[in-house]
Design an enzyme around this catalytic site. Structure first.
Site, mmCIF file in Angstrom:
data_model
loop_
_atom_site.group_PDB
_atom_site.id
_atom_site.type_symbol
_atom_site.label_atom_id
_atom_site.label_comp_id
_atom_site.label_asym_id
_atom_site.label_seq_id
_atom_site.Cartn_x
_atom_site.Cartn_y
_atom_site.Cartn_z
ATOM 1 N N TYR A 224 43.342 20.909 43.307
ATOM 2 C CA TYR A 224 44.134 21.975 43.610
ATOM 3 C C TYR A 224 43.900 22.064 45.288
ATOM 4 O O TYR A 224 44.751 22.417 45.926
ATOM 5 C CB TYR A 224 43.630 23.269 43.052
ATOM 6 C CG TYR A 224 43.625 23.415 41.559
ATOM 7 C CD1 TYR A 224 44.732 22.783 40.885
ATOM 8 C CD2 TYR A 224 42.474 23.750 40.948
ATOM 9 C CE1 TYR A 224 44.841 22.915 39.504
ATOM 10 C CE2 TYR A 224 42.579 23.709 39.355
ATOM 11 C CZ TYR A 224 43.838 23.263 38.713
ATOM 12 O OH TYR A 224 43.785 23.308 37.496
ATOM 13 N N GLU B 170 35.762 18.848 35.505
ATOM 14 C CA GLU B 170 36.138 20.372 35.840
ATOM 15 C C GLU B 170 36.310 20.303 37.306
ATOM 16 O O GLU B 170 37.006 21.032 37.878
ATOM 17 C CB GLU B 170 35.633 21.359 35.338
ATOM 18 C CG GLU B 170 35.491 21.434 33.748
ATOM 19 C CD GLU B 170 36.992 21.833 33.187
ATOM 20 O OE1 GLU B 170 37.745 21.806 33.921
ATOM 21 O OE2 GLU B 170 36.939 22.163 32.068
ATOM 22 N N GLU C 31 40.257 26.940 27.389
ATOM 23 C CA GLU C 31 40.888 25.547 27.582
ATOM 24 C C GLU C 31 42.285 25.274 26.905
ATOM 25 O O GLU C 31 43.129 24.833 27.163
ATOM 26 C CB GLU C 31 40.018 24.385 27.041
ATOM 27 C CG GLU C 31 38.460 24.463 27.853
ATOM 28 C CD GLU C 31 38.557 23.529 28.990
ATOM 29 O OE1 GLU C 31 39.835 23.486 29.746
ATOM 30 O OE2 GLU C 31 37.491 23.227 29.561
ATOM 31 N N HIS D 61 39.093 18.898 39.106
ATOM 32 C CA HIS D 61 40.282 19.559 38.836
ATOM 33 C C HIS D 61 40.261 20.486 40.200
ATOM 34 O O HIS D 61 41.579 20.778 40.674
ATOM 35 C CB HIS D 61 40.516 20.437 37.664
ATOM 36 C CG HIS D 61 40.436 19.515 36.325
ATOM 37 N ND1 HIS D 61 40.459 20.227 35.066
ATOM 38 C CD2 HIS D 61 40.595 18.275 36.378
ATOM 39 C CE1 HIS D 61 40.315 19.194 34.390
ATOM 40 N NE2 HIS D 61 40.415 17.892 34.872
ATOM 41 N N ASP E 197 38.803 27.178 37.343
ATOM 42 C CA ASP E 197 38.073 25.833 37.207
ATOM 43 C C ASP E 197 36.694 25.801 38.190
ATOM 44 O O ASP E 197 35.817 25.045 37.964
ATOM 45 C CB ASP E 197 38.972 24.453 37.843
ATOM 46 C CG ASP E 197 39.658 23.844 36.468
ATOM 47 O OD1 ASP E 197 39.068 23.732 35.391
ATOM 48 O OD2 ASP E 197 40.649 23.430 36.746
ATOM 49 N N ASP F 34 43.151 16.083 30.600
ATOM 50 C CA ASP F 34 41.711 16.201 30.587
ATOM 51 C C ASP F 34 41.408 17.466 29.773
ATOM 52 O O ASP F 34 40.415 17.702 29.086
ATOM 53 C CB ASP F 34 41.038 16.465 31.984
ATOM 54 C CG ASP F 34 40.952 15.367 32.635
ATOM 55 O OD1 ASP F 34 41.350 13.948 32.235
ATOM 56 O OD2 ASP F 34 41.102 15.369 34.002
ATOM 57 N N GLU F 35 42.133 18.536 30.046
ATOM 58 C CA GLU F 35 41.910 19.782 29.255
ATOM 59 C C GLU F 35 42.078 19.776 27.715
ATOM 60 O O GLU F 35 41.595 20.394 26.875
ATOM 61 C CB GLU F 35 42.797 20.841 29.948
ATOM 62 C CG GLU F 35 42.801 21.322 31.505
ATOM 63 C CD GLU F 35 41.225 21.551 31.732
ATOM 64 O OE1 GLU F 35 40.184 21.726 31.016
ATOM 65 O OE2 GLU F 35 41.030 22.140 32.715
ATOM 66 N N HIS G 280 39.033 18.682 26.417
ATOM 67 C CA HIS G 280 38.028 19.635 26.432
ATOM 68 C C HIS G 280 38.247 20.505 25.372
ATOM 69 O O HIS G 280 37.198 21.088 24.847
ATOM 70 C CB HIS G 280 38.064 20.397 27.960
ATOM 71 C CG HIS G 280 37.731 19.294 29.108
ATOM 72 N ND1 HIS G 280 38.128 19.857 30.198
ATOM 73 C CD2 HIS G 280 37.366 18.100 29.153
ATOM 74 C CE1 HIS G 280 37.662 18.709 31.060
ATOM 75 N NE2 HIS G 280 37.425 17.711 30.518
#
Length: 335
Positions: free
Chosen positions: A121, A114, A203, A117, A83, A236-237, A240
């Site tokens: 983490y 992104e 993705e 994200h 990311d 989200d991914e 995408h």
């Protein structure tokens, strides 16, 4: 160069790329409403990492076995790298070449998301490690992660370099650092095509070994806050991924050059999938080198990655070398 340049061609008649500047950010007349709807959907997904309480995760992590801690932390390290690329690369490489406002707007929102994200983490790591810098400083020392980064950035880098030549010097033959460089619209379009396929693979495949591990812990009532964060990231991914698949299906109709490019690049794109699958399996091997966790191991993840790759490849009309059938990890569907 200018950050605003008038384009006399109506926005809803332009090609997606290399058809003049975007000029006015108008959304009343759109050539591709799909991209605007995706932007609206992404805006509707708004969330922040600290909305999820990770207090229990900090306690759970201390109770995990050493090899389970290795699996959990290693996945976070790899996701941070992936990311980190996606948090800047779409804007750096694609935005300067875009000609329609709805695509420009989507790319801006996608890149921003992104980065969210990556913050997630960071939020997770801060809650389980007293000194997060120990984790971040270690990421680029892990060969398996660095090897993945090379594959992920290769096509972005090639497009970025070619785009800079185009932006500064335009199309034609140029002498740069003593070497002749031939900048053509067709070559740029070919690099755009390869970038979009590379992102589709990223993705659609490259996150999922890590995702499955996070959800497997939660199935055991461990690290459940992390799994909830990953569920939001996966949502989200998936959006995408839908964008990349939509883009790859629209481009040949948008610009006839992409019809030829699609055929020329089919073998390379197929190999791109194969390489990504092999790297995901190698990553699973690295994760489970010292032991598995209940309900998940390298063999199951290999079957899952093969199943997923078959699904992704078929969606693009590619011939898949992998078996289809039912999801070998059906419990992941709820996540």
């Amino acid at each position: 160069m200018s950050v605003f340049k008038i384009n006399k061609k109506p926005a809803d008649t332009r090609k997606m790329f290399l058809d003049g500047s975007c000029d006015i950010q108008r959304f009343d007349k759109l050539k591709y409403k799909q991209f605007d709807k995706m932007t609206e959907k992404q805006l509707g997904f708004f969330w922040q990492p600290n909305e999820i309480d990770l207090t229990k995760d900090g306690k759970d992590f201390k109770d995990l076995s050493v090899h389970a801690q290795h699996i959990f932390t290693s996945n976070l390290k790899r996701q941070i790298l992936l990311d980190s690329v996606q948090g800047r690369a779409p804007a750096l490489t694609l935005l300067p070449l875009v000609s329609i406002p709805e695509l420009e707007n989507w790319l801006t929102k996608w890149t921003e998301n992104e980065s969210l994200h990556s913050r997630s983490y960071n939020h997770i790591i801060r809650n389980i490690y007293p000194d997060p810098s120990v984790i971040f400083d270690d990421i680029l020392k892990i060969k398996e992660i660095v090897d993945c980064s090379v594959s992920v950035t290769k096509y972005y880098d090639e497009l970025h370099d070619a785009s800079l030549v185009y932006q500064l010097l335009g199309f034609g033959k140029h002498i740069i650092n003593g070497k002749e460089v031939n900048c053509t619209a067709y070559d740029l379009k070919k690099k755009i095509w390869m970038v979009m396929n590379s992102v589709n693979v990223l993705e659609g495949i490259r996150f999922y070994v890590s995702f499955c591990c996070s959800w497997a812990f939660a199935e055991l009532k461990q690290m459940e806050g992390n799994a909830k964060e990953i569920k939001l990231i996966c949502r989200d991914e998936n959006l995408h991924l839908a964008f990349t698949q939509t883009m790859l299906k629209l481009l040949p109709g948008d610009d006839k050059d992409f019809v030829k490019i699609k055929k020329e690049c089919e073998a390379d794109v197929t190999q791109m999938f194969v390489d990504a699958v092999d790297q995901e399996i190698a990553w699973a091997d690295y994760l489970f080198k010292d032991g598995s966790i209940i309900g998940l191991n390298k063999e199951l993840l290999t079957q899952y990655v093969h199943w997923l790759a078959n699904k992704r490849m078929r969606s693009l009309g590619l011939v898949s070398p992998y078996p289809g059938g039912a999801n070998p990890l059906p419990w992941t569907e709820s996540w």
